[in-house]
Design a protein around this motif. Structure first.
Motif, mmCIF file in Angstrom:
data_model
loop_
_atom_site.group_PDB
_atom_site.id
_atom_site.type_symbol
_atom_site.label_atom_id
_atom_site.label_comp_id
_atom_site.label_asym_id
_atom_site.label_seq_id
_atom_site.Cartn_x
_atom_site.Cartn_y
_atom_site.Cartn_z
ATOM 1 N N LYS A 1 -9.860 42.181 -18.589
ATOM 2 C CA LYS A 1 -10.323 42.268 -17.202
ATOM 3 C C LYS A 1 -9.467 43.511 -16.063
ATOM 4 O O LYS A 1 -9.909 44.337 -15.611
ATOM 5 C CB LYS A 1 -10.390 41.067 -16.602
ATOM 6 N N SER A 2 -8.187 42.898 -16.611
ATOM 7 C CA SER A 2 -7.287 43.995 -15.767
ATOM 8 C C SER A 2 -7.497 45.299 -16.011
ATOM 9 O O SER A 2 -7.440 46.058 -15.152
ATOM 10 C CB SER A 2 -5.792 43.318 -16.027
ATOM 11 N N GLU B 1 -10.650 47.018 -14.600
ATOM 12 C CA GLU B 1 -10.488 46.931 -13.191
ATOM 13 C C GLU B 1 -9.592 48.166 -12.823
ATOM 14 O O GLU B 1 -10.025 48.979 -11.658
ATOM 15 C CB GLU B 1 -9.903 45.734 -12.487
ATOM 16 N N ASP B 2 -8.398 48.456 -13.584
ATOM 17 C CA ASP B 2 -7.741 49.651 -13.310
ATOM 18 C C ASP B 2 -8.528 50.915 -13.729
ATOM 19 O O ASP B 2 -8.029 51.907 -12.709
ATOM 20 C CB ASP B 2 -6.374 49.458 -14.229
ATOM 21 N N LEU C 1 -11.758 51.451 -13.365
ATOM 22 C CA LEU C 1 -12.547 51.678 -12.324
ATOM 23 C C LEU C 1 -12.249 52.006 -11.037
ATOM 24 O O LEU C 1 -12.660 52.936 -10.384
ATOM 25 C CB LEU C 1 -13.531 50.407 -12.319
ATOM 26 N N ARG C 2 -11.028 51.588 -10.782
ATOM 27 C CA ARG C 2 -10.144 52.084 -9.597
ATOM 28 C C ARG C 2 -9.668 53.312 -9.765
ATOM 29 O O ARG C 2 -9.763 54.274 -8.674
ATOM 30 C CB ARG C 2 -9.088 51.366 -9.353
ATOM 31 N N LEU D 1 -13.211 55.783 -9.624
ATOM 32 C CA LEU D 1 -13.913 55.870 -8.362
ATOM 33 C C LEU D 1 -13.069 55.955 -7.057
ATOM 34 O O LEU D 1 -13.211 55.641 -6.058
ATOM 35 C CB LEU D 1 -14.505 54.365 -8.150
ATOM 36 N N LYS D 2 -11.815 56.433 -7.483
ATOM 37 C CA LYS D 2 -10.660 56.629 -6.319
ATOM 38 C C LYS D 2 -11.269 57.283 -5.198
ATOM 39 O O LYS D 2 -11.176 57.366 -4.066
ATOM 40 C CB LYS D 2 -9.454 57.301 -7.278
ATOM 41 N N ILE E 1 -17.404 53.163 -1.935
ATOM 42 C CA ILE E 1 -17.149 51.877 -2.858
ATOM 43 C C ILE E 1 -15.850 51.237 -2.674
ATOM 44 O O ILE E 1 -14.739 52.012 -2.705
ATOM 45 C CB ILE E 1 -17.212 52.564 -4.310
ATOM 46 N N LYS E 2 -15.675 49.976 -2.153
ATOM 47 C CA LYS E 2 -14.588 49.409 -2.149
ATOM 48 C C LYS E 2 -14.274 47.973 -3.047
ATOM 49 O O LYS E 2 -15.090 47.693 -3.356
ATOM 50 C CB LYS E 2 -14.590 48.930 -0.591
ATOM 51 N N PHE E 3 -13.083 48.043 -3.260
ATOM 52 C CA PHE E 3 -12.534 46.826 -4.324
ATOM 53 C C PHE E 3 -12.161 45.774 -3.245
ATOM 54 O O PHE E 3 -11.195 46.032 -2.578
ATOM 55 C CB PHE E 3 -11.908 47.247 -5.582
ATOM 56 N N ARG E 4 -12.422 44.461 -3.903
ATOM 57 C CA ARG E 4 -11.711 43.369 -3.125
ATOM 58 C C ARG E 4 -10.652 42.787 -4.069
ATOM 59 O O ARG E 4 -10.779 42.659 -5.324
ATOM 60 C CB ARG E 4 -12.751 42.279 -2.662
#
Length: 88
Positions: free
Chosen positions: A68-69, A72-73, A75-76, A79-80, A85-88
Motif C-alpha cells: 500500500k505504501s 501510494e508513493d 502514484l504521488r 501524478l505530481k 488530483i489531490k491525495f489525502r
C-alpha cells in the motif's frame, strides 16, 4: 528508495515451548521434533505451519502495508504535476 522487500522471513515456533531453532527433522520434513521440549509433530512441517498461523498473518499484514505504501508513493510521483488530483 524501494519500500517492497524482495523476501519476507517467517520463523516457525514450537507450539509448546516457543523455541524457533531447536528442531530435528527427516529429509522431507514429514516428521519434526523440538529438541528443547521433545514435542513431536507427526504431520511434520504442515502441522507446524498450521500451529503458526498467526506468524503468517503478521507477515501477510506487513506485506499488505508495504505494498500500500509503495503504491501510494508511486502514484504521488506519477501524478505530481497534475493540479486536479489531490491525495489525502
Amino acid at each position: 528508495m524501494d519500500k517492497l522487500k524482495d523476501n519476507y522471513t517467517i520463523k516457525l515456533r514450537c507450539a509448546t515451548c516457543g523455541s524457533d531453532n531447536h528442531f530435528e527433522f527427516n529429509e522431507d520434513k514429514s516428521y519434526i521434533k523440538c529438541t528443547m521440549c521433545n514435542r513431536e509433530y507427526f504431520r511434520g512441517i504442515e502441522e507446524l505451519k498450521e500451529l503458526n498461523e498467526e506468524m503468517f498473518d503478521k507477515v501477510k499484514k506487513q506485506i499488505e502495508e508495504d505494498a500500500k505504501s509503495y503504491i501510494e508513493d508511486e502514484l504521488r510521483k506519477a501524478l505530481k504535476g497534475c493540479k486536479n488530483i489531490k491525495f489525502r
